[in-house]
Structures are given as structure tokens and as C-alpha cells.
Enzyme design. Sequence first.
Site, PDB file in Angstrom:
ATOM      1  N   VAL A  91     -65.888  21.048  -0.757  1.00 52.66           N
ATOM      2  CA  VAL A  91     -66.707  20.125   0.034  1.00 52.66           C
ATOM      3  C   VAL A  91     -66.825  20.580   1.490  1.00 52.66           C
ATOM      4  CG1 VAL A  91     -67.035  17.711   0.580  1.00 52.66           C
ATOM      5  CG2 VAL A  91     -65.711  18.332  -1.399  1.00 52.66           C
ATOM      6  N   ASP A 104     -53.996  10.072   1.456  1.00 54.21           N
ATOM      7  CA  ASP A 104     -53.834  11.491   1.123  1.00 54.21           C
ATOM      8  C   ASP A 104     -52.388  11.922   0.889  1.00 54.21           C
ATOM      9  OD1 ASP A 104     -56.541  11.576   1.589  1.00 54.21           O
ATOM     10  OD2 ASP A 104     -56.472  13.138   3.132  1.00 54.21           O
ATOM     11  N   HIS A 116     -90.871  -0.144  -6.491  1.00 55.74           N
ATOM     12  CA  HIS A 116     -91.754   1.018  -6.657  1.00 55.74           C
ATOM     13  C   HIS A 116     -92.673   1.127  -5.452  1.00 55.74           C
ATOM     14  CE1 HIS A 116     -94.304   4.009  -8.498  1.00 55.74           C
ATOM     15  NE2 HIS A 116     -95.342   3.296  -8.111  1.00 55.74           N
TER      16      HIS A 116
HETATM   17  P1  NAD Z   1     -61.697  21.457  -1.940  1.00 49.45           P
HETATM   18  O1  NAD Z   1     -60.522  21.218  -2.790  1.00 49.45           O
HETATM   19  O2  NAD Z   1     -62.895  20.580  -2.037  1.00 49.45           O
HETATM   20  O3  NAD Z   1     -62.232  22.952  -2.176  1.00 49.45           O
HETATM   21  C1  NAD Z   1     -61.441  24.075  -1.948  1.00 49.45           C
HETATM   22  C2  NAD Z   1     -62.087  25.267  -2.644  1.00 49.45           C
HETATM   23  O4  NAD Z   1     -61.382  26.418  -2.244  1.00 49.45           O
HETATM   24  C3  NAD Z   1     -62.033  25.201  -4.159  1.00 49.45           C
HETATM   25  O5  NAD Z   1     -63.296  25.519  -4.687  1.00 49.45           O
HETATM   26  C4  NAD Z   1     -60.976  26.240  -4.503  1.00 49.45           C
HETATM   27  O6  NAD Z   1     -61.185  26.843  -5.765  1.00 49.45           O
HETATM   28  C5  NAD Z   1     -61.154  27.239  -3.374  1.00 49.45           C
HETATM   29  N1  NAD Z   1     -59.996  28.084  -3.085  1.00 49.45           N
HETATM   30  C6  NAD Z   1     -58.704  27.733  -3.134  1.00 49.45           C
HETATM   31  N2  NAD Z   1     -57.931  28.780  -2.775  1.00 49.45           N
HETATM   32  C7  NAD Z   1     -58.776  29.800  -2.484  1.00 49.45           C
HETATM   33  C8  NAD Z   1     -58.608  31.131  -2.034  1.00 49.45           C
HETATM   34  N3  NAD Z   1     -57.391  31.613  -1.796  1.00 49.45           N
HETATM   35  N4  NAD Z   1     -59.697  31.906  -1.839  1.00 49.45           N
HETATM   36  C9  NAD Z   1     -60.946  31.405  -2.079  1.00 49.45           C
HETATM   37  N5  NAD Z   1     -61.159  30.159  -2.497  1.00 49.45           N
HETATM   38  C10 NAD Z   1     -60.102  29.351  -2.688  1.00 49.45           C
HETATM   39  O7  NAD Z   1     -61.109  21.499  -0.452  1.00 49.45           O
HETATM   40  P2  NAD Z   1     -61.795  21.372   0.973  1.00 49.45           P
HETATM   41  O8  NAD Z   1     -63.245  21.677   0.914  1.00 49.45           O
HETATM   42  O9  NAD Z   1     -60.925  22.133   1.892  1.00 49.45           O
HETATM   43  O10 NAD Z   1     -61.649  19.821   1.257  1.00 49.45           O
HETATM   44  C11 NAD Z   1     -60.344  19.251   1.375  1.00 49.45           C
HETATM   45  C12 NAD Z   1     -60.352  17.796   1.029  1.00 49.45           C
HETATM   46  O11 NAD Z   1     -61.081  17.051   1.962  1.00 49.45           O
HETATM   47  C13 NAD Z   1     -60.916  17.539  -0.334  1.00 49.45           C
HETATM   48  O12 NAD Z   1     -59.937  16.878  -1.096  1.00 49.45           O
HETATM   49  C14 NAD Z   1     -62.088  16.673  -0.107  1.00 49.45           C
HETATM   50  O13 NAD Z   1     -62.149  15.619  -1.041  1.00 49.45           O
HETATM   51  C15 NAD Z   1     -61.922  16.127   1.303  1.00 49.45           C
HETATM   52  N6  NAD Z   1     -63.226  16.084   1.947  1.00 49.45           N
HETATM   53  C16 NAD Z   1     -64.161  15.230   1.452  1.00 49.45           C
HETATM   54  C17 NAD Z   1     -65.412  15.215   2.009  1.00 49.45           C
HETATM   55  C18 NAD Z   1     -66.440  14.283   1.453  1.00 49.45           C
HETATM   56  O14 NAD Z   1     -66.074  13.368   0.726  1.00 49.45           O
HETATM   57  N7  NAD Z   1     -67.723  14.479   1.727  1.00 49.45           N
HETATM   58  C19 NAD Z   1     -65.747  16.054   3.046  1.00 49.45           C
HETATM   59  C20 NAD Z   1     -64.775  16.927   3.518  1.00 49.45           C
HETATM   60  C21 NAD Z   1     -63.519  16.920   2.942  1.00 49.45           C
END
Ligand code: NAD
Length: 465
Positions: A183, A312, A444
Site C-alpha cells: 500500500v 497495530d 442514476h
Molecule cells: P505492505 O505489507 O502493504 O506491503 C509490503 C510489500 O513489501 C509486500 O508486497 C511484500 O511482499 C514486500 N516486501 C517485503 N519484503 C520485501 C523485500 N525484502 N524486498 C522487496 N519487497 C518486499 O506494507 P506497507 O506498504 O509498508 O504498509 C504497511 C502497513 O501500513 C500495512 O499494513 C498497511 O495496511 C498500512 N497502510 C495502509 C494504508 C491504507 O489503508 N491506505 C496506507 C498506508 C499504509
Amino acid sequence: MAGYDVVIIGGGPGGYNAAIRAGQLGLKAACVEMRASLGGTCLNVGCIPSKSLLHASELFELAKDDFVKFGIDVTPQLNLPVMMKQKAESVGQLTKGVEFLFKKNKVEWIKGRGRLAGPGKVEVVAEDGTSSVLETRHVVIATGSEPSPLPGVTVDQQRIVDSTGALDLPETPGHLVVIGAGVIGLELGSVWRRLGAKVTVVEFLDRITPTVDAETAKTFQRSLTKQGITFRLDARVTGATIKNDGVDVTFEPVKGGEPETISADYVLLAIGRRPFTDGLGLDSVGLTTDRRGFIETNRARTAAEGVWAIGDVTYGPMLAHKAEDEAVACIETIAGRAGHVNYEVIPNVIYTFPEVATVGRTEEELKADGVAYKVGKFPFTANSRAKVNHEAEGFVKILADAQTDRILGVHMIGPDVSEMIGEYCVAMEFGGSSEDVARTSHPHPSRSEALRQAAMGVEGWTMQA
Ligand code: NAD
């Protein structure tokens, strides 16, 4: 010192909602927060400032590329300092709003760093080093999370940034490399791409946004690629080295092969978040964390009498609204009421363009559990409002139980779906069926008709084509 009914450690969406609800229910409550303003990560350096930049950068891109479609010729100029200033002003107003609600509900904000200091005690160390001990019947831990680190990639918030640094870059990067196609990476990657950066996203898995329904994620990736974001999937980042005015990022194929190095002006590390429990004094009440750092809970109760944990730091999606729901339920339980959180109905939104909004089960989860389900799907290309707005990308997909027709999951990708998912949250909370939505009148022309048409599709009587 007079004792409290409840002391909440942390002033983010979990903590401040707990504090306000406690005040509303007549409990003597204090919230310990060490930041200079209330609101936690979400209001200060997360959900809110990122949405401000997402909106502003979308307007910039619309003016640059899309106004012309409507017969409006303009040549916009980016004024990054003003864009950042309006973001800071919105954040300031919202954090002040929480402060106002504390006063209104007679909640004390105790500034400083809180830690458990034995049963019924919270020690607060102020910025000047002075410390005091609060006596309380209940403690609610709401200390949130922090970005997960990656060995070999040291965040300096100058060239290698986490989500906090990426909200305040001093210039548009020539090339931004994002580590992690989750995200944060996709939202903030979108911001800087719209403002002119070349963006490369390096992801460990073979797909983006791993928790999103696979069909939706595929459409999402196609759309972001069309917008100019480059994806390097199946790639393990092994290091990032700062060099003069840039960073060299090295990664290797997960399935084996030669490493590759690409040069970036800035790197955003966004590979997830981990619970924040540093220096919290958990051992003083006999608590520990699990292997991943989470505090174990059962309906917010920890193993220690009178100590609760929400948001969290405990299990479930790391989302502000999940923390808020847990906050209210936790305080209501403390006050002797029946607190309840429905974990089946917690929506998830990615605020890119198009937006992605989901709630409930994915098709993959239903298949894995052997649940028989029916699918109704409707594309925005067939929705008149989306069409005239030149925003016809994406679809709405409803998954309903094959026997009972109860709605099990909803997955949407398209314009403004963040504002539309709530309708399905209510329907699901009420135990609604796809037919309930299909037989509900919708205005609509509006994009919300796609919600109804998708529901009609479950029984095969979609009408707009
Ligand atoms: P995320 O868990 O959404 O995504 C992390 C991504 O990084 C995954 O696709 C994972 O496979 C990848 N990854 C992990 N290790 C890696 C590596 N060594 N090399 C390359 N890729 C790797 O985490 P995020 O985007 O950091 O967000 C953190 C949290 O914050 C999430 O739990 C999310 O729900 C929350 N958040 C939510 C929102 C929203 O609701 N709009 C916005 C921002 C953050």
C-alpha cells in the site's frame, strides 16, 4: 496523585478514540503521547498527509494530461513548497481537532513517553527528563507500529526514506526506487510519479499487493504500468548504497540468477510495518511479545489483569479504522458494556488512481476454504457516470454464498471506490444478500449504480451493458 480509571499509552487512532470514548462514558482518563501533536502516525505522518499529497498530485496530473479531454487547455506549474504547506496545514487542523475533543470530553493529554511500571502503574518521562508515575485501574496499550527495517538498506531520511521521509522530499526525484509493492509503496510511488518522477517498484513476490484479491491486483498492476510505473517482481533487494547525490540499489532474482544494480535519486523502503513496543515495560506486568513482536490479546485483553492492547501492536490488519473499532469496544468492555468488533467487515482501501477498495473474503480464500460462491461483476466501462467523466477503468466484483446469497466479499477497482465500499460494509454488517443490494434503488446516473449492477450480476440479470 488521584488515580485514573484508564490510562492509554499512545495517541494515534486507537489511543485517541479510546480516550475520547472513555471520557464520553464518564471514566477518568488520560492519554500519554510523546509526539508534539496528537493523532499518531496516521494523522501526523501517515494516512492524512499521504491523502493530501495524493489528492494534490492527482489534480496536478488531471490539469496536465486530462483537462484537455474536456476542452480545457491549461499548462500547470508545480509549486512543491505550497503543496507541502497546504498538507501541513490540513494535518495541523486535524491534530488540533483531536486536542479539542480531548478537552471537550475531559481527557487529559499527558505529554511524554509512557511505560508500564508494574500492575496499575504507568511511568511517564517528559521531554525534559522528569518522570512521574500515574496510578490507574486499567492501562490500554495503543503504541502502534513502525516501518520494518531491511538489512543492507539503512534509512537516513535524506536519500533512503521510509513513508515519513517520502512525504517530505525536498524535490521531485528524477528516479525513485520503491522497495515493496504494498500500500505505502504504491500510494507514495503514485504521488511522485504524478509529480514527474520515474518510478521503479522492486517487489519480492511475483505479484503486487499480496493481500488483495488476485484478479483485482492484476488489473491494478496493469493500470499502474500503463501510467508509467515499472515493476520488478520476484526480486530480492540485497543492498542500497548512498553515492554523492543518489543511491545504488542492488537486487537479485528470487529464483536465482545474476544480481542487478540500478541508480536512483531517492529510495523508499516500504516492506511492511512491525509493532512498536520498545521500552514499554511489558515485563513489569509479566507480559511478553510473540516472535514477531505482537502483544497477544483476546478481545483486547492481554494476559495481565487490567492491561489491554489495541491497534497495530496486536493482531489483525494494521489499519486506523480497525484500531478505532477496537478502541471503542475495549473501553466499552472496561465500562461494563458489551464491546464488539466484526473482523469480517473491515474494509481495505488503496488510495491510488484507480482506487482499490475491498471488504470480506477474496476468491482465493473462499476456494481454499471450499466455500461454494457465486460471482457478480460489473465494469465501469458500462457505467454512464464513469464514462462521461472519462474514468471508466476498473470493475466491481461481488462474491455471494451459493446457497444463502449472503455477501461474503466485495472487490472494487475504479474511481472513488473508497467512498463506495461503505455501502457494502453496511450491507454485510446487516447480514445482507446480493439480492438486497440488487433490489435497492440507486441514483442514476452515478458510479454507485455499478454496485447495484454487480449485485444483479450474481443472479445474471445485469441490465446496463
Ligand atoms: P505492505 O505489507 O502493504 O506491503 C509490503 C510489500 O513489501 C509486500 O508486497 C511484500 O511482499 C514486500 N516486501 C517485503 N519484503 C520485501 C523485500 N525484502 N524486498 C522487496 N519487497 C518486499 O506494507 P506497507 O506498504 O509498508 O504498509 C504497511 C502497513 O501500513 C500495512 O499494513 C498497511 O495496511 C498500512 N497502510 C495502509 C494504508 C491504507 O489503508 N491506505 C496506507 C498506508 C499504509
